[in-house]
Scaffold this active site. Structure first.
Site, PDB file in Angstrom:
ATOM      1  N   ARG A  19       0.753  -1.356   0.017  1.00  0.00           N
ATOM      2  CA  ARG A  19      -0.005  -0.027  -0.093  1.00  0.00           C
ATOM      3  C   ARG A  19       0.713   1.175  -0.092  1.00  0.00           C
ATOM      4  O   ARG A  19       0.469   2.248   0.401  1.00  0.00           O
ATOM      5  CB  ARG A  19      -1.036   0.062   1.200  1.00  0.00           C
ATOM      6  N   LYS A  32       3.126  11.999 -10.795  1.00  0.00           N
ATOM      7  CA  LYS A  32       2.157  10.989 -11.669  1.00  0.00           C
ATOM      8  C   LYS A  32       3.038   9.825 -12.009  1.00  0.00           C
ATOM      9  O   LYS A  32       4.258   9.801 -12.601  1.00  0.00           O
ATOM     10  CB  LYS A  32       1.920  11.745 -12.972  1.00  0.00           C
ATOM     11  N   GLU A  78       9.811  19.220 -24.734  1.00  0.00           N
ATOM     12  CA  GLU A  78       9.214  19.526 -23.443  1.00  0.00           C
ATOM     13  C   GLU A  78       9.843  20.894 -22.979  1.00  0.00           C
ATOM     14  O   GLU A  78       9.063  21.618 -22.064  1.00  0.00           O
ATOM     15  CB  GLU A  78       9.405  18.361 -22.480  1.00  0.00           C
ATOM     16  N   LYS A 108       7.912  23.040 -14.285  1.00  0.00           N
ATOM     17  CA  LYS A 108       7.100  22.028 -13.771  1.00  0.00           C
ATOM     18  C   LYS A 108       6.759  21.982 -12.326  1.00  0.00           C
ATOM     19  O   LYS A 108       5.661  21.799 -11.921  1.00  0.00           O
ATOM     20  CB  LYS A 108       7.677  20.739 -14.159  1.00  0.00           C
ATOM     21  N   GLU A 113      -3.850  17.923 -10.582  1.00  0.00           N
ATOM     22  CA  GLU A 113      -4.573  18.328 -12.032  1.00  0.00           C
ATOM     23  C   GLU A 113      -5.833  18.810 -12.095  1.00  0.00           C
ATOM     24  O   GLU A 113      -6.610  18.329 -12.702  1.00  0.00           O
ATOM     25  CB  GLU A 113      -3.835  17.459 -13.100  1.00  0.00           C
ATOM     26  N   ARG A 153      -2.573  22.817 -13.733  1.00  0.00           N
ATOM     27  CA  ARG A 153      -1.387  21.942 -14.170  1.00  0.00           C
ATOM     28  C   ARG A 153      -1.643  21.623 -15.529  1.00  0.00           C
ATOM     29  O   ARG A 153      -0.904  21.048 -16.292  1.00  0.00           O
ATOM     30  CB  ARG A 153      -1.815  20.617 -13.270  1.00  0.00           C
ATOM     31  N   ASN A 162      -0.051  20.567 -20.784  1.00  0.00           N
ATOM     32  CA  ASN A 162      -0.582  20.008 -21.835  1.00  0.00           C
ATOM     33  C   ASN A 162      -0.446  20.675 -22.947  1.00  0.00           C
ATOM     34  O   ASN A 162      -0.979  20.071 -24.076  1.00  0.00           O
ATOM     35  CB  ASN A 162      -2.082  19.489 -21.667  1.00  0.00           C
ATOM     36  N   HIS A 222      -0.085  19.078 -26.355  1.00  0.00           N
ATOM     37  CA  HIS A 222      -0.332  17.405 -26.036  1.00  0.00           C
ATOM     38  C   HIS A 222      -1.575  16.991 -26.442  1.00  0.00           C
ATOM     39  O   HIS A 222      -1.874  15.840 -26.718  1.00  0.00           O
ATOM     40  CB  HIS A 222      -0.059  17.079 -24.662  1.00  0.00           C
ATOM     41  N   HIS A 241      -0.720  13.888 -28.775  1.00  0.00           N
ATOM     42  CA  HIS A 241      -1.204  12.743 -28.354  1.00  0.00           C
ATOM     43  C   HIS A 241      -1.805  11.912 -29.428  1.00  0.00           C
ATOM     44  O   HIS A 241      -1.614  10.549 -29.703  1.00  0.00           O
ATOM     45  CB  HIS A 241      -2.060  12.464 -27.044  1.00  0.00           C
ATOM     46  N   HIS A 253       7.436  10.710 -28.374  1.00  0.00           N
ATOM     47  CA  HIS A 253       6.520  11.701 -27.741  1.00  0.00           C
ATOM     48  C   HIS A 253       6.871  12.974 -27.903  1.00  0.00           C
ATOM     49  O   HIS A 253       5.931  13.856 -28.387  1.00  0.00           O
ATOM     50  CB  HIS A 253       6.582  11.330 -26.334  1.00  0.00           C
TER      51      HIS A 253
HETATM   52  N1  LIG Z   1       4.761  10.650 -15.080  1.00  0.00           N
HETATM   53  C1  LIG Z   1       4.851  11.879 -15.777  1.00  0.00           C
HETATM   54  O1  LIG Z   1       4.434  12.856 -15.322  1.00  0.00           O
HETATM   55  C2  LIG Z   1       5.489  11.464 -17.306  1.00  0.00           C
HETATM   56  C3  LIG Z   1       5.497  12.755 -18.054  1.00  0.00           C
HETATM   57  C4  LIG Z   1       6.224  12.539 -19.269  1.00  0.00           C
HETATM   58  C5  LIG Z   1       6.467  11.325 -19.884  1.00  0.00           C
HETATM   59  N2  LIG Z   1       5.925  10.272 -19.132  1.00  0.00           N
HETATM   60  C6  LIG Z   1       6.304   9.023 -19.560  1.00  0.00           C
HETATM   61  O2  LIG Z   1       7.726   8.608 -19.967  1.00  0.00           O
HETATM   62  C7  LIG Z   1       7.755   7.824 -20.955  1.00  0.00           C
HETATM   63  C8  LIG Z   1       8.790   8.213 -21.905  1.00  0.00           C
HETATM   64  O3  LIG Z   1      10.003   8.510 -21.304  1.00  0.00           O
HETATM   65  P1  LIG Z   1      11.277   8.401 -22.143  1.00  0.00           P
HETATM   66  O4  LIG Z   1      11.217   9.392 -23.244  1.00  0.00           O
HETATM   67  O5  LIG Z   1      12.338   8.750 -21.320  1.00  0.00           O
HETATM   68  O6  LIG Z   1      11.344   6.808 -22.948  1.00  0.00           O
HETATM   69  P2  LIG Z   1      11.798   5.581 -22.412  1.00  0.00           P
HETATM   70  O7  LIG Z   1      11.940   5.410 -20.892  1.00  0.00           O
HETATM   71  O8  LIG Z   1      10.981   4.634 -23.162  1.00  0.00           O
HETATM   72  O9  LIG Z   1      13.259   5.436 -22.749  1.00  0.00           O
HETATM   73  C9  LIG Z   1      13.754   5.747 -24.199  1.00  0.00           C
HETATM   74  C10 LIG Z   1      14.695   4.724 -24.343  1.00  0.00           C
HETATM   75  O10 LIG Z   1      16.081   5.301 -23.979  1.00  0.00           O
HETATM   76  C11 LIG Z   1      16.585   4.301 -23.342  1.00  0.00           C
HETATM   77  N3  LIG Z   1      17.466   4.938 -22.575  1.00  0.00           N
HETATM   78  C12 LIG Z   1      17.152   5.546 -21.450  1.00  0.00           C
HETATM   79  N4  LIG Z   1      18.399   6.033 -20.853  1.00  0.00           N
HETATM   80  C13 LIG Z   1      19.187   6.162 -21.607  1.00  0.00           C
HETATM   81  C14 LIG Z   1      20.529   6.434 -21.645  1.00  0.00           C
HETATM   82  N5  LIG Z   1      20.999   7.286 -20.601  1.00  0.00           N
HETATM   83  N6  LIG Z   1      21.303   6.231 -22.657  1.00  0.00           N
HETATM   84  C15 LIG Z   1      20.812   5.285 -23.642  1.00  0.00           C
HETATM   85  N7  LIG Z   1      19.517   5.022 -23.854  1.00  0.00           N
HETATM   86  C16 LIG Z   1      18.719   5.119 -22.692  1.00  0.00           C
HETATM   87  C17 LIG Z   1      15.580   3.416 -23.060  1.00  0.00           C
HETATM   88  O11 LIG Z   1      16.252   1.928 -22.700  1.00  0.00           O
HETATM   89  C18 LIG Z   1      14.898   3.418 -24.108  1.00  0.00           C
HETATM   90  O12 LIG Z   1      15.144   2.409 -24.922  1.00  0.00           O
HETATM   91  C19 LIG Z   1       6.334   7.476 -21.673  1.00  0.00           C
HETATM   92  O13 LIG Z   1       5.881   6.283 -21.005  1.00  0.00           O
HETATM   93  C20 LIG Z   1       5.465   8.601 -20.838  1.00  0.00           C
HETATM   94  O14 LIG Z   1       4.222   8.326 -20.608  1.00  0.00           O
HETATM   95  C21 LIG Z   1       5.470  10.293 -17.794  1.00  0.00           C
HETATM   96 ZN   LIG Z   2       4.744  15.472 -22.700  1.00  0.00          ZN
END
Ligand SMILES: NC(=O)c1ccc[n+]([C@@H]2O[C@H](COP(=O)([O-])OP(=O)(O)OC[C@H]3O[C@@H](n4cnc5c(N)ncnc54)[C@H](O)[C@@H]3O)[C@@H](O)[C@H]2O)c1
Ligand SMILES: [Zn+2]
Length: 376
Positions: free
Chosen positions: A122, A144, A186, A228, A238, A242, A246, A249, A253, A265
């Site tokens: 939990r 989030k 971003e 942020k 949100e 907040r 977006n 976005h 999206h 993204h």
């Molecule tokens: N929680 C939130 O507020 C929030 C905000 C924005 C995005 N997200 C989420 O984040 C995700 C996208 O994140 P992302 O763009 O980091 O993609 P990701 O986590 O999928 O990573 C992208 C790729 O980079 C590789 N990688 C990671 N770090 C590396 C490094 N230092 N060197 C080499 N390779 C590396 C990973 O193995 C992967 O193949 C999505 O799922 C999205 O929904 C969440």
């Molecule tokens: Zn985004």
């Protein structure tokens, strides 16, 4: 940068650190009473980064019962099956309520780690080491967490704030240029909604594109995290403000999903910002020079801006099919000046009539109506 959430406040530390410095900051943030630490690592990062093993070793030198669990790379870890595997692994390793989770990886890993920490027993404490530019400026900050369902992205999750976020810029050395550039979208977004200095900093690169040296990203990460953090501190769950995170976005999206996630993204958000500025201009909110400035900057840093070629009725039909349906209106983020975001309702019909003016587009494309999921 502090994320000011009262008793749940935490710091995001940004810089080029040694493994021992990162471990020291994480140990201090997790607290002296921690009984064990589960380190969840992105498998793709583990395969290519020389920084992972020394960091895990440094953590083991400072914290009790450190064990490591590698996750499938990237989005492949963001599902309930992997969450069950992680939870099962935590239980088998005997982590109790005072155990902690540390997530090391991109946004997919930080979302997985935070969500696993939010539901295991939990809720246990967690901290994050984001390793992509996107995770540093966006995903790791704000609390989030969540995973995807076959029905859509980010449909299951929880709000759960980390104890600390350590953005070690050295991780960016192995990040592929395309991923790095996508993360800049971003930062551009933060510039347009709240901090024009971020735009000027990237414009200073001229047409040379995004720099390769990781240290060059320090002011950008700091500035974007500040934006942020301020928005999240004002509106943690949100309810209102907040939503400005977006910007770009809503259409972004839709383009991302329509491409079958071939678009990253950040690339989709770049195109989504072009769309938001175009609609803003048509509604008298966005001045023409601002629209031109955005297009130039996005293009110069290497992001796609060819919206016209990609936006059609089938893409627009996806706008608003996200989980938070809000009647017949879509809450849309506009930009009136650099650093000045405005929230206004638009209808799917407004979007269709603005974007689908070409003869072959046909009527009735934009049916589904609702609120952008976003992930601010
Ligand atoms: N929680 C939130 O507020 C929030 C905000 C924005 C995005 N997200 C989420 O984040 C995700 C996208 O994140 P992302 O763009 O980091 O993609 P990701 O986590 O999928 O990573 C992208 C790729 O980079 C590789 N990688 C990671 N770090 C590396 C490094 N230092 N060197 C080499 N390779 C590396 C990973 O193995 C992967 O193949 C999505 O799922 C999205 O929904 C969440
Ligand atoms: Zn985004």
């Amino acid at each position: 940068v502090g994320v000011e959430l009262g008793a749940r406040r935490y710091d995001v530390r940004i810089g080029s650190f040694t493994a021992d410095e990162v471990a020291g900051m994480l140990a201090a943030a997790l607290g002296a009473d921690v009984t064990g630490v589960a380190v969840l690592v992105d498998g793709g990062l583990a395969a290519c980064s020389p920084r992972v093993a020394p960091l895990v070793a440094a953590l083991a030198g400072r914290l009790p019962r450190v064990a490591r669990h590698d996750l499938p790379a990237g989005e492949a870890c963001k599902n309930l099956a992997e969450i069950e595997r992680t939870a099962e692994w935590l239980a088998q390793n005997g982590y109790d309520r005072r155990g902690a989770v540390i997530g090391i990886g991109g946004g997919a890993t930080t979302d997985h780690a935070g969500f696993a920490a939010s539901i295991y027993l939990r809720g246990v404490r967690f901290a994050l080491c984001p390793t992509t530019l996107l995770a540093m400026v966006d995903a790791s900050v704000g609390g989030k967490t969540g995973v995807d369902l076959p029905a859509g992205k980010n449909l299951v999750g929880a709000f759960h704030q980390p104890r600390a976020v350590i953005a070690d810029l050295g991780f960016l050395d192995t990040l592929p240029p395309r991923e790095r550039i996508a993360g800049l979208a971003e930062v551009v977004k933060c510039g347009f909604i709240a901090d024009p200095a971020l735009l000027a900093a990237m414009e200073a690169w001229g047409g040379a594109g995004a720099p390769a040296a990781a240290a060059a990203y320090r002011p950008l990460v700091a500035g974007a995290v500040r934006v942020k953090a301020a928005v999240v501190a004002e509106d943690e769950h949100e309810g209102g403000r907040r939503a400005i995170l977006n910007f770009g976005h809503t259409v972004g999206h839709a383009l991302e999903a329509a491409s079958g996630y071939a678009l990253l993204h950040g690339e989709a958000v770049s195109l989504g910002m072009i769309a938001a500025l175009s609609l803003g201009r048509a509604r008298g909110i966005t001045p023409e020079p601002l629209q031109a400035r955005a297009r130039r900057l996005l293009k110069d840093v290497g992001l796609p801006v060819d919206l016209e070629a990609r936006l059609d009725a089938s893409v627009l039909a996806r706008v608003g099919v996200d989980k938070k349906r809000q009647g017949a209106k879509i809450r849309f983020v506009f930009c009136a000046a650099a650093g000045d975001a405005r929230l206004e309702d638009v209808t799917a019909g407004d979007l269709a009539s603005h974007f689908l003016t070409s003869p072959g587009a046909g009527p009735g494309g934009a049916r589904a109506i609702g609120d952008d999921e976003g992930h601010g």
